[in-house]
Scaffold this active site. Structure first.
Site, PDB file in Angstrom:
ATOM      1  N   HIS A  68      -8.136  -8.602   0.962  1.00 45.28           N
ATOM      2  CA  HIS A  68      -7.423  -7.115   1.012  1.00 45.28           C
ATOM      3  C   HIS A  68      -6.253  -7.400   2.078  1.00 45.28           C
ATOM      4  O   HIS A  68      -6.154  -8.211   3.074  1.00 45.28           O
ATOM      5  CB  HIS A  68      -8.560  -6.236   1.607  1.00 45.28           C
ATOM      6  CG  HIS A  68      -9.293  -5.511   0.553  1.00 45.28           C
ATOM      7  ND1 HIS A  68      -9.343  -4.049   0.733  1.00 45.28           N
ATOM      8  CD2 HIS A  68      -9.919  -5.949  -0.371  1.00 45.28           C
ATOM      9  CE1 HIS A  68     -10.192  -3.695  -0.252  1.00 45.28           C
ATOM     10  NE2 HIS A  68     -10.597  -4.941  -0.958  1.00 45.28           N
ATOM     11  N   GLU A  69      -4.966  -6.583   1.825  1.00 45.68           N
ATOM     12  CA  GLU A  69      -3.890  -6.758   2.472  1.00 45.68           C
ATOM     13  C   GLU A  69      -3.166  -8.130   2.220  1.00 45.68           C
ATOM     14  O   GLU A  69      -2.035  -8.458   2.852  1.00 45.68           O
ATOM     15  CB  GLU A  69      -3.906  -6.488   3.690  1.00 45.68           C
ATOM     16  CG  GLU A  69      -4.271  -5.085   4.438  1.00 45.68           C
ATOM     17  CD  GLU A  69      -5.868  -4.741   4.147  1.00 45.68           C
ATOM     18  OE1 GLU A  69      -6.532  -5.732   4.627  1.00 45.68           O
ATOM     19  OE2 GLU A  69      -6.324  -3.678   3.878  1.00 45.68           O
ATOM     20  N   HIS A 116     -18.171  -9.753   4.839  1.00 41.81           N
ATOM     21  CA  HIS A 116     -16.673  -9.372   5.333  1.00 41.81           C
ATOM     22  C   HIS A 116     -16.157 -10.109   6.373  1.00 41.81           C
ATOM     23  O   HIS A 116     -16.834 -10.314   7.680  1.00 41.81           O
ATOM     24  CB  HIS A 116     -16.983  -7.743   5.552  1.00 41.81           C
ATOM     25  CG  HIS A 116     -15.518  -7.080   6.018  1.00 41.81           C
ATOM     26  ND1 HIS A 116     -15.245  -6.220   7.000  1.00 41.81           N
ATOM     27  CD2 HIS A 116     -14.470  -7.062   5.210  1.00 41.81           C
ATOM     28  CE1 HIS A 116     -14.055  -5.878   6.978  1.00 41.81           C
ATOM     29  NE2 HIS A 116     -13.725  -6.319   5.657  1.00 41.81           N
ATOM     30  N   HIS A 117     -15.006 -10.684   6.273  1.00 42.82           N
ATOM     31  CA  HIS A 117     -14.037 -11.096   7.178  1.00 42.82           C
ATOM     32  C   HIS A 117     -12.828 -10.347   7.464  1.00 42.82           C
ATOM     33  O   HIS A 117     -11.948 -10.538   6.580  1.00 42.82           O
ATOM     34  CB  HIS A 117     -13.877 -12.518   6.859  1.00 42.82           C
ATOM     35  CG  HIS A 117     -14.951 -13.342   6.802  1.00 42.82           C
ATOM     36  ND1 HIS A 117     -14.908 -14.704   6.096  1.00 42.82           N
ATOM     37  CD2 HIS A 117     -16.284 -13.402   7.281  1.00 42.82           C
ATOM     38  CE1 HIS A 117     -15.917 -15.245   6.196  1.00 42.82           C
ATOM     39  NE2 HIS A 117     -16.936 -14.471   7.083  1.00 42.82           N
ATOM     40  N   GLU A 126      -9.017   3.744  -0.437  1.00 42.90           N
ATOM     41  CA  GLU A 126      -9.173   4.132   0.943  1.00 42.90           C
ATOM     42  C   GLU A 126      -8.394   4.968   1.480  1.00 42.90           C
ATOM     43  O   GLU A 126      -8.350   5.747   2.450  1.00 42.90           O
ATOM     44  CB  GLU A 126      -9.013   2.476   2.031  1.00 42.90           C
ATOM     45  CG  GLU A 126      -7.656   2.066   1.717  1.00 42.90           C
ATOM     46  CD  GLU A 126      -7.520   0.846   2.628  1.00 42.90           C
ATOM     47  OE1 GLU A 126      -8.435   0.471   3.324  1.00 42.90           O
ATOM     48  OE2 GLU A 126      -6.412   0.246   2.070  1.00 42.90           O
ATOM     49  N   ASN A 155       2.036   2.780   7.431  1.00 46.55           N
ATOM     50  CA  ASN A 155       0.869   1.559   7.021  1.00 46.55           C
ATOM     51  C   ASN A 155       0.844   0.754   8.400  1.00 46.55           C
ATOM     52  O   ASN A 155       2.011   0.353   9.330  1.00 46.55           O
ATOM     53  CB  ASN A 155       1.235   0.362   5.886  1.00 46.55           C
ATOM     54  CG  ASN A 155       0.167  -0.388   5.630  1.00 46.55           C
ATOM     55  OD1 ASN A 155      -0.088  -1.465   6.406  1.00 46.55           O
ATOM     56  ND2 ASN A 155      -0.612  -0.142   4.737  1.00 46.55           N
ATOM     57  N   GLU A 192      -7.010  -6.533  -2.934  1.00 46.71           N
ATOM     58  CA  GLU A 192      -6.613  -5.300  -3.010  1.00 46.71           C
ATOM     59  C   GLU A 192      -4.873  -5.003  -3.379  1.00 46.71           C
ATOM     60  O   GLU A 192      -4.798  -4.797  -4.362  1.00 46.71           O
ATOM     61  CB  GLU A 192      -6.749  -4.697  -1.653  1.00 46.71           C
ATOM     62  CG  GLU A 192      -6.551  -3.003  -1.573  1.00 46.71           C
ATOM     63  CD  GLU A 192      -6.667  -2.727  -0.165  1.00 46.71           C
ATOM     64  OE1 GLU A 192      -6.916  -1.612  -0.008  1.00 46.71           O
ATOM     65  OE2 GLU A 192      -5.995  -3.340   1.015  1.00 46.71           O
ATOM     66  N   GLU A 203       0.799  -1.266  -0.040  1.00 47.73           N
ATOM     67  CA  GLU A 203      -0.067   0.024   0.055  1.00 47.73           C
ATOM     68  C   GLU A 203       0.854   1.278  -0.109  1.00 47.73           C
ATOM     69  O   GLU A 203       1.162   1.729   1.022  1.00 47.73           O
ATOM     70  CB  GLU A 203      -1.015  -0.142   1.295  1.00 47.73           C
ATOM     71  CG  GLU A 203      -1.875  -1.179   0.973  1.00 47.73           C
ATOM     72  CD  GLU A 203      -3.124  -1.309   2.150  1.00 47.73           C
ATOM     73  OE1 GLU A 203      -2.821  -0.527   2.920  1.00 47.73           O
ATOM     74  OE2 GLU A 203      -3.916  -2.348   2.054  1.00 47.73           O
TER      75      GLU A 203
HETATM   76  C1  NOJ Z   1      -8.688  -2.326   5.117  1.00 46.67           C
HETATM   77  C2  NOJ Z   1      -9.293  -2.897   3.891  1.00 46.67           C
HETATM   78  O1  NOJ Z   1      -8.648  -2.413   2.639  1.00 46.67           O
HETATM   79  C3  NOJ Z   1     -10.444  -1.824   3.765  1.00 46.67           C
HETATM   80  O2  NOJ Z   1     -11.272  -2.153   2.677  1.00 46.67           O
HETATM   81  C4  NOJ Z   1     -11.458  -2.454   4.909  1.00 46.67           C
HETATM   82  O3  NOJ Z   1     -12.647  -1.683   5.178  1.00 46.67           O
HETATM   83  C5  NOJ Z   1     -10.443  -2.280   6.283  1.00 46.67           C
HETATM   84  N1  NOJ Z   1      -9.403  -2.761   6.382  1.00 46.67           N
HETATM   85  C6  NOJ Z   1     -11.446  -2.760   7.646  1.00 46.67           C
HETATM   86  O4  NOJ Z   1     -11.309  -4.229   7.352  1.00 46.67           O
HETATM   87 CA    CA Z   2      -6.004  -2.045   2.554  1.00 52.23          CA
END
Ligand code: NOJ
Ligand code: CA
Length: 719
Positions: free
Chosen positions: A496-497, A426-427, A521, A206, A515, A184
């Protein structure tokens, strides 16, 4: 297999001693050499062993060196090595493969996989055997190490992978800092020699960040040589192996693979038979060819899922941006400083009244998404545990199955399904992968019970098991485990991440998004021009859930305490839906913001997310991209998107991809003459005209601007 010595004579008819003069002091004598050309003859790879038994390779394009003689091999944890003392045991001579395959979703309906392959098997007197397989495509090289087993190397631990990429000069490059945990970052455009002085400043801010060297960079790394070649280094099919960064020797301009260590410092625990990921080097003379390359996908295994009927593209909205911007919150209460999983009774706690994922609010989003033809709605913050999820390195953080008291999971799913919408689960794991694995089966069961077919997972913060990294081998295995288990439940994954992708979506097309780069974000933190680089770098390995579509740039409108402004025009956001390919696309802004710009929102409603074919009309990394794609949902309808960097730009492109002899209605959503990301970011103009294949369009993009264009066939023919 042929006797290698005879083969050299047959193929090469070259003198046995060839001297390469490399960059700077690097000068290598090959005692034996073998070469192979790409199917079109432009690229050629040469492989050899030095007199000390060190394997080397080099890559040329049209006689011009791309990668100067570069080392292959490994140092092992037990003090031995796989870098010298080798003899050539056997050679599988070049063989051509030319096949096509059909992705479940993608930038085109059919992908050609055309390459020449040769492999060289090296052995040592002590019985170690290492094979290197080279695949040469018209646009680039892939090679990997294979360990066939049944020899000395049954089990071995890697200390360093020594694969090098010796560059021919101080190239221009678009890079992010080397890291074991995150991608990121904004990209920096600089010379290779400038990386050292600019790297540290990049590594700020980060939740989990682990730089390892001031000359470390991540892949996919895009470069441009003095003679105009676009060289891209990446990797494909990272499975059961750590992620590679690159470290640059900036005196010699030689990159070396820099693997991510596990918690004990091991950079790869190997059990033969096994293979490494593919190391890739693309070398093309036109930036558009980087975007049309399918090198990374092609180097992955074919689809492993037999019945793919449940995998589909998704255009979605989310109860999300309001939490990201601080307008509302993921959490439910301020009553407790810490949550004990399973022991905190939320019904006894006072809600703070700022919880975004409450039933009424979610219904409002469902209504809006349904009214405008979306497939799905993401809801974050629906489950217990958000009060202390961040920054605590908490192991038992979420159970992924218990909704907050004000989120009626059953009725909301029924309501959504009634309206033709699926909720997206969402997890957020908070990077406790062991906690996620503990609960995964039940979490996926719950999704099946209520009819969720997609999950967004997240890995914010430092990894648990403690000491591991987002890119280390155990984590690579975790991400794939989650994808495979999801497939058993017919669930699509958007992680994500997690590690940046390396084409695994070919094998596991239920991985519909990642992501794994700086996305929306980051709001005002995103540099203009960021999305003119991502398709050359991050997107090479697979689609990105970039979450475009932000029409309200002024963050104070959502959160009075935030006076920042995002740096793009509305036209730019529309262009992203075409330029940034993903089968999972979000309209990320709030319904009430879209309601103010319904005519521009129409483009987001219309644009497809899955394609029959794609054309890369204009492209230069860090500058601009214009892409055209033919819709799969509406064959014959084309969508074109353009984005530019911080410079205003007038672009002209032909429409020769349209069907001859037909006229099309062109609806252009462009930056208005006064549009500018700083002074008039919401200024756009929508125009309609009639065009045909013989026309060209000239469009102005404002600073950090762009456009969306829809081309629909008229009923009449032209003569
Ligand atoms: C980081 C994610 O990239 C974002 O999309 C998410 O809303 C937050 N974490 C919370 O999980
Ligand atoms: Ca992120």
């Amino acid at each position: 297999m042929m006797n290698p010595r005879r083969l050299f004579l047959n193929i090469m008819s070259l003198a046995a001693l060839i001297i390469f003069s490399g960059c700077g002091s690097r000068s290598v004598v090959f005692s034996d050499i073998l070469s192979m050309k790409s199917p079109d003859g432009a690229l050629s790879v040469r492989v050899g062993l030095t007199s000390k038994g060190e394997p080397f390779y080099a890559l040329d394009r049209g006689g011009e060196p791309v990668v100067l003689p570069s080392k292959l091999g490994f140092d092992l944890m037990d003090g031995s090595n796989l870098k010298e003392g080798f003899q050539l045991l056997s050679v599988a001579p070049p063989e051509e493969t030319d096949e096509t395959w059909n992705p479940v979703w993608g930038e085109e309906r059919e992908i050609r996989n055309h390459f020449n392959e040769m492999s060289l098997t090296f052995d040592k007197d002590d019985g170690a055997i290492m094979r290197v397989v080279f695949r040469l495509y018209d646009e680039g090289l892939g090679f990997r190490y294979e360990f066939p087993g049944e020899n000395k190397l049954s089990y071995f631990n890697i200390k360093e992978e020594l694969t090098e990429f010796a560059m021919t000069g101080d190239h221009l490059c678009w890079w992010i800092s080397g890291d074991y945990d995150t991608q990121e970052y904004n990209y920096t455009e600089s010379r290779l020699s400038e990386i050292r002085s600019r790297s540290r400043a990049m590594r700020l801010g980060n939740a989990s960040q682990s730089g390892f060297s001031d000359t470390g960079v991540q892949t996919s790394l895009q470069m441009k040589t003095g003679s105009g070649l676009y060289v891209n280094i990446h990797e494909a099919a990272v499975v059961n192996y750590p992620t590679a960064n690159l470290d640059l020797d900036d005196k010699k301009m030689v990159f070396r693979i820099w693997l991510t260590p596990d918690a004990e410092g091991v950079k790869g625990r190997m059990q033969a038979p096994c293979v490494t990921p593919w190391r890739t080097v693309m070398a093309v003379d036109d930036a558009r060819k980087v975007l049309s390359s399918r090198l990374i996908l092609n180097l992955n295994e074919p689809c492993a899922i037999e019945d793919v009927s449940w995998i589909h593209p998704v255009k979605y909205m989310g109860v999300w941006w309001e939490m990201i911007t601080g307008k509302s919150e993921w959490s439910y209460t301020y009553d407790v400083p810490s949550v004990q999983l399973g022991k905190t009774d939320y019904r006894k706690l006072n809600p703070h009244g700022r919880h975004g994922a409450n039933t009424d609010n979610v219904r409002r989003y469902i209504d809006f998404a349904a009214a405008h033809g979306f497939d799905a709605l993401l809801v974050e913050g629906w489950n217990e545990g958000w009060e202390d999820w961040f920054g605590k390195q908490k192991d038992y953080v979420f159970d992924f199955v218990t909704p907050y008291p004000d989120f009626d999971i059953e009725s909301l799913n029924s309501y959504a399904h009634l309206k033709g919408i699926r909720l997206i689960m969402h997890h957020e794991t908070s990077s406790s992968t062991q906690n996620y694995e503990r609960h995964m089966e039940k979490a996926y069961d719950l999704m099946n019970k209520y009819g969720y077919d997609a999950v967004k997972s997240g890995y914010v913060g430092n990894i648990i098991p403690y000491g591991e990294h987002h890119y280390s081998q155990p984590l690579i295995n975790h991400y794939l485990f989650a994808i495979k288990e999801a497939a058993k439940h017919h669930i699509m994954v958007n992680a994500h991440e997690a590690v940046r992708p390396t084409g695994l979506c070919r094998t596991w097309p239920n991985l519909i998004g990642n992501e794994s780069a700086m996305g929306t974000e980051y709001r005002a933190g995103i540099n203009p021009g960021h999305t003119t680089i991502l398709p050359f770098t991050r997107l090479q390995g697979g689609p990105m859930d970039y979450t475009p579509g932000i029409f309200e740039q002024d963050m104070s409108k959502l959160n009075p305490g935030d006076h920042s402004r995002m740096r793009h025009t509305i036209g730019n956001q529309l262009g992203l839906y075409v330029v940034m390919y993903s089968p999972l696309q979000m309209a990320a802004d709030l319904p009430e913001h879209y309601e103010r710009f319904m005519d521009a929102f129409q483009f987001i409603k219309d644009v497809d997310v899955d394609w029959l074919q794609s054309r890369y009309l204009l492209a230069e990394p860090g500058s601009h991209i214009v892409t055209a794609r033919e819709s799969k949902r509406e064959p014959g309808v084309w969508f074109v998107g353009g984005v530019t960097d911080e410079n205003e730009r007038v672009v002209t492109f032909p429409l020769d991809f349209l069907e001859e002899g037909r006229t099309y209605e062109a609806t252009l959503y462009a930056d208005a003459p006064d549009a500018d990301f700083e002074t008039a970011p919401q200024s756009y103009v929508i125009t309609r005209s009639t065009v045909s294949a013989s026309d060209s369009l000239t469009i102005r993009m404002a600073r950090s601007g762009g456009f969306g264009l829809t081309l629909r066939k008229n009923n009449c023919l032209t003569y």
